[in-house]
Design an enzyme around this catalytic site. Structure first.
Site, PDB file in Angstrom:
ATOM      1  CE  LYS A  27     -36.832  -4.810  46.396  1.00 28.40           C
ATOM      2  NZ  LYS A  27     -37.084  -4.964  47.820  1.00 28.40           N
ATOM      3  CG  ASN A  28     -40.568  -6.252  47.127  1.00 26.93           C
ATOM      4  OD1 ASN A  28     -39.385  -6.503  47.406  1.00 26.93           O
ATOM      5  ND2 ASN A  28     -41.112  -5.051  47.328  1.00 26.93           N
ATOM      6  NE  ARG A  97     -38.976  -5.621  57.490  1.00 25.44           N
ATOM      7  CZ  ARG A  97     -39.425  -5.680  58.720  1.00 25.44           C
ATOM      8  NH1 ARG A  97     -38.660  -5.353  59.716  1.00 25.44           N
ATOM      9  NH2 ARG A  97     -40.663  -6.049  58.956  1.00 25.44           N
ATOM     10  CB  CYS A 121     -33.792  -0.144  57.542  1.00 22.55           C
ATOM     11  SG  CYS A 121     -35.437   0.005  56.902  1.00 22.55           S
ATOM     12  NE  ARG A 126     -39.314  -2.263  56.511  1.00 25.12           N
ATOM     13  CZ  ARG A 126     -38.824  -2.664  55.352  1.00 25.12           C
ATOM     14  NH1 ARG A 126     -37.662  -2.233  54.949  1.00 25.12           N
ATOM     15  NH2 ARG A 126     -39.475  -3.498  54.586  1.00 25.12           N
ATOM     16  N   PRO A 127     -40.878  -3.159  62.888  1.00 23.54           N
ATOM     17  CG  PRO A 127     -42.780  -2.851  64.199  1.00 23.54           C
ATOM     18  CD  PRO A 127     -41.922  -2.175  63.173  1.00 23.54           C
ATOM     19  CB  ILE A 128     -40.520  -8.955  62.816  1.00 24.43           C
ATOM     20  CG1 ILE A 128     -39.693  -9.313  64.073  1.00 24.43           C
ATOM     21  CG2 ILE A 128     -39.634  -8.349  61.768  1.00 24.43           C
ATOM     22  CD1 ILE A 128     -38.814 -10.539  63.820  1.00 24.43           C
ATOM     23  CG  ASP A 310     -42.232  -0.304  47.737  1.00 24.83           C
ATOM     24  OD1 ASP A 310     -41.735   0.156  48.773  1.00 24.83           O
ATOM     25  OD2 ASP A 310     -42.494  -1.511  47.583  1.00 24.83           O
ATOM     26  CB  VAL A 332     -46.923   2.158  54.220  1.00 24.25           C
ATOM     27  CG1 VAL A 332     -46.373   0.742  54.389  1.00 24.25           C
ATOM     28  CG2 VAL A 332     -48.229   2.116  53.441  1.00 24.25           C
ATOM     29  NE  ARG A 402     -31.237  -3.562  49.602  1.00 27.41           N
ATOM     30  CZ  ARG A 402     -31.769  -3.587  50.814  1.00 27.41           C
ATOM     31  NH1 ARG A 402     -31.522  -2.617  51.644  1.00 27.41           N
ATOM     32  NH2 ARG A 402     -32.548  -4.573  51.190  1.00 27.41           N
TER      33      ARG A 402
HETATM   34  N1  EPU Z   1     -45.268  -3.728  60.691  1.00 30.79           N
HETATM   35  C1  EPU Z   1     -45.395  -3.924  62.040  1.00 30.79           C
HETATM   36  N2  EPU Z   1     -45.179  -5.185  62.535  1.00 30.79           N
HETATM   37  C2  EPU Z   1     -44.824  -6.218  61.740  1.00 30.79           C
HETATM   38  C3  EPU Z   1     -44.700  -6.007  60.353  1.00 30.79           C
HETATM   39  C4  EPU Z   1     -44.930  -4.732  59.852  1.00 30.79           C
HETATM   40  O1  EPU Z   1     -45.706  -3.008  62.785  1.00 30.79           O
HETATM   41  O2  EPU Z   1     -44.644  -7.335  62.259  1.00 30.79           O
HETATM   42  C5  EPU Z   1     -45.482  -2.359  60.144  1.00 30.79           C
HETATM   43  C6  EPU Z   1     -44.189  -1.812  59.533  1.00 30.79           C
HETATM   44  O3  EPU Z   1     -43.376  -1.253  60.526  1.00 30.79           O
HETATM   45  C7  EPU Z   1     -44.697  -0.814  58.547  1.00 30.79           C
HETATM   46  C8  EPU Z   1     -46.014  -1.444  58.076  1.00 30.79           C
HETATM   47  O4  EPU Z   1     -46.358  -2.421  59.050  1.00 30.79           O
HETATM   48  O5  EPU Z   1     -44.968   0.403  59.149  1.00 30.79           O
HETATM   49  C9  EPU Z   1     -45.929  -2.094  56.724  1.00 30.79           C
HETATM   50  O6  EPU Z   1     -44.964  -3.109  56.707  1.00 30.79           O
HETATM   51  P1  EPU Z   1     -45.091  -4.436  55.842  1.00 30.79           P
HETATM   52  O7  EPU Z   1     -44.815  -5.571  56.770  1.00 30.79           O
HETATM   53  O8  EPU Z   1     -46.337  -4.459  55.065  1.00 30.79           O
HETATM   54  O9  EPU Z   1     -43.861  -4.255  54.867  1.00 30.79           O
HETATM   55  P2  EPU Z   1     -42.764  -5.342  54.574  1.00 30.79           P
HETATM   56  O10 EPU Z   1     -43.419  -6.636  54.389  1.00 30.79           O
HETATM   57  O11 EPU Z   1     -41.664  -5.227  55.552  1.00 30.79           O
HETATM   58  C10 EPU Z   1     -42.871  -5.181  51.973  1.00 30.79           C
HETATM   59  C11 EPU Z   1     -41.929  -4.859  50.861  1.00 30.79           C
HETATM   60  C12 EPU Z   1     -41.593  -3.389  50.924  1.00 30.79           C
HETATM   61  C13 EPU Z   1     -42.897  -2.608  50.766  1.00 30.79           C
HETATM   62  C14 EPU Z   1     -43.901  -3.024  51.847  1.00 30.79           C
HETATM   63  C15 EPU Z   1     -45.264  -2.412  51.697  1.00 30.79           C
HETATM   64  C16 EPU Z   1     -40.755  -6.922  50.477  1.00 30.79           C
HETATM   65  C17 EPU Z   1     -39.495  -7.689  50.565  1.00 30.79           C
HETATM   66  N3  EPU Z   1     -40.742  -5.691  50.982  1.00 30.79           N
HETATM   67  O12 EPU Z   1     -42.203  -4.848  53.200  1.00 30.79           O
HETATM   68  O13 EPU Z   1     -40.720  -3.100  49.846  1.00 30.79           O
HETATM   69  O14 EPU Z   1     -42.642  -1.242  50.875  1.00 30.79           O
HETATM   70  O15 EPU Z   1     -44.077  -4.448  51.828  1.00 30.79           O
HETATM   71  O16 EPU Z   1     -45.829  -2.764  50.473  1.00 30.79           O
HETATM   72  O17 EPU Z   1     -41.718  -7.414  49.925  1.00 30.79           O
HETATM   73  C18 EPU Z   1     -39.039  -1.933  48.723  1.00 30.79           C
HETATM   74  O18 EPU Z   1     -39.146  -2.760  47.808  1.00 30.79           O
HETATM   75  O19 EPU Z   1     -38.363  -0.860  48.607  1.00 30.79           O
HETATM   76  C19 EPU Z   1     -39.716  -2.189  49.993  1.00 30.79           C
HETATM   77  C20 EPU Z   1     -39.383  -1.559  51.127  1.00 30.79           C
END
Ligand code: EPU
Length: 434
Positions: A27-28, A97, A121, A126-128, A310, A332, A402
């Site tokens: 998926k990811n 997201r 969520c 989960r900020p961006i 995960d 994480v 999902r």
């Molecule tokens: N974070 C920030 N700012 C940002 C982005 C992230 O502070 O701009 C923080 C998040 O809040 C979190 C940490 O960094 O505490 C890690 O977040 P990351 O961005 O690495 O995760 P993600 O990209 O949102 C993806 C996967 C997740 C998986 C994580 C970690 C996808 C679509 N999602 O999320 O998958 O847990 O990386 O490997 O690729 C799942 O499949 O169930 C899932 C949640």
């Protein structure tokens, strides 16, 4: 996020998992590949795409943006994004997201993008900010208005040196996608090293991009003026594979997984060996035999190649039945312990201190009605049910769908007693238990 789903899964514990099962593609990996298809006018073809709710959401989003998506054979998608719109509506970003991954490609291709801001969520805030700081470094003007984020770079993006405060997985992907068409060179430092990032880079390079260093902490992207279409098969799902291995360990099973990349499973395999399971691998296959009650081990989630968050809920379910006291530390996400209250309802002995769960193993869990709070929590509860005495009723099956193409079917093929129950039957069953 999707709603929990009206249907439930009924799991009758006690069967030992045995046999062989094939793993789906990830998926990811699929989600960023599909976002990447927006970078090119040329046709893109993705093979072996898993049938998942999140993949369907991404398909709806691509359609909303003007791309033509056709399923030309089972699991094979042809995508053509001749013209694309610049807005990702809140209704879709709210559901998933990962919709944010269209921002990088649209900004790169159109010089502007507007996307609904995702809220918090079930697994945390989960900020961006890292995505947005990266876009700004590439020359975009970024603003927040009315629940939407807007990024504009009328003259096009230009390459830059970007340091990520944290190796964000989709943040790294979004910035690689944006930088692919930028003028000049981009260096992303402290980049995520996840295999899905490497897969995305491979696909982009097949489209004519120049991305190197993916899978290391420094990714280099030399921008090109345009990309062509390409064909790609995504990597196998390491989280689905890990979930199945843990399921086998929980049931003292003996299984073979086919279609996996063993190297992507090193962290979970190391931990499963520490619990006493025998795990070995041959070309594209992994075998696990668990002969006795697992030993307690300590687990800490980390970005790849560390232990994946995960798989943390599923590992916690296993350790709930281990001999001794285990610790599970989630580093994480700030709120990925939603499965713990439910595991307790099944007889697990778990105390939470901050981000660490102290798990005192019990010889046997007992079946109960439980609620999945998110995708991986749902998988953990199904796994716990496999090893529990009696029947476990997992509510919120929609969460599991999902991200798992057919977890119940895969488990059933290994001998598990698991079935979907529609609402009416579930209500009747609950009544019977009361
Ligand atoms: N974070 C920030 N700012 C940002 C982005 C992230 O502070 O701009 C923080 C998040 O809040 C979190 C940490 O960094 O505490 C890690 O977040 P990351 O961005 O690495 O995760 P993600 O990209 O949102 C993806 C996967 C997740 C998986 C994580 C970690 C996808 C679509 N999602 O999320 O998958 O847990 O990386 O490997 O690729 C799942 O499949 O169930 C899932 C949640």
């Amino acid at each position: 996020m999707t709603e929990g789903g009206a249907e439930r899964l009924l799991v009758r514990g006690g069967s030992r998992l045995t046999g062989s099962v094939a793993v789906h593609t990830a998926k990811n990996a699929v989600l960023p590949l599909r976002a990447a298809s927006l970078l090119s006018r040329g046709p893109v073809r993705l093979r072996a795409v898993p049938d998942l709710a999140d993949v369907a959401t991404m398909r709806a989003l691509l359609g909303e943006l003007g791309a033509e998506v056709r399923e030309v054979a089972p699991g094979e998608l042809a995508i053509r994004a001749a013209d694309v719109a610049d807005e990702a509506p809140y209704a879709l970003v709210r559901r998933m997201r990962a919709s944010l991954l269209v921002m990088g490609p649209l900004l790169a291709r159109l010089g502007r993008v507007r996307a609904g801001l995702p809220g918090g969520c079930a697994i945390g805030g989960r900020p961006i900010d890292l995505h947005l700081k990266g876009f700004a470094a590439l020359g975009a003007e970024v603003s927040l208005r009315g629940g939407y984020v807007e990024a504009r770079a009328p003259g096009g993006l230009r390459g830059a040196r970007i340091y990520l405060d944290y190796p964000s997985h989709t943040g790294t992907e979004n910035l690689i996608l944006a930088a692919a068409l930028a003028r000049g060179q981009t260096l992303i430092e402290n980049a995520a090293e996840e295999p899905e990032v490497v897969d995305l880079a491979g696909f982009l390079n097949a489209m004519g991009a120049r991305v190197s260093g993916a899978g290391t902490p420094v990714v280099r992207v030399d921008g090109v003026p345009e990309l062509r279409g390409a064909e790609w098969t995504p990597i196998p799902d390491r989280i689905e594979a890990g979930t199945l291995l843990i399921a086998a360990a929980l049931t003292r099973g003996e299984i073979e997984l086919t279609g996996v990349v063993a190297q992507h499973l090193q962290a979970v395999v190391a931990k499963l060996r520490e619990t006493g399971a025998e795990v070995w691998q041959e070309q594209g296959r992994v075998f696990l035999v668990a002969r006795r009650r697992p030993a307690a081990v300590d687990v800490k989630t980390l970005p790849y190649p560390g232990f994946p968050n995960d798989l943390q809920p599923q590992m916690t379910a296993l350790l709930a039945t281990a001999e001794g006291i285990a610790t599970v530390t989630e580093t994480v996400f700030d709120n990925r312990l939603g499965h713990i209250d439910e595991l307790r309802r099944m007889g697990a002995s778990i105390r939470v201190e901050g981000r660490t769960a102290l798990v005192t193993g019990v010889p046997r869990l007992s079946g109960a009605p439980v609620q999945a709070s998110d995708l991986r929590a749902g998988a953990a509860l199904v796994l716990a049910g496999l090893a529990a005495a009696g029947e476990t009723e997992v509510h919120g099956r929609g969460h599991i769908e999902r991200g798992y193409a057919d977890l119940p079917g895969q488990l059933r093929s290994l001998g598990a007693d698991i079935e979907a129950a529609p609402l009416a039957e579930a209500v009747r069953t609950l009544g019977g238990n009361a």
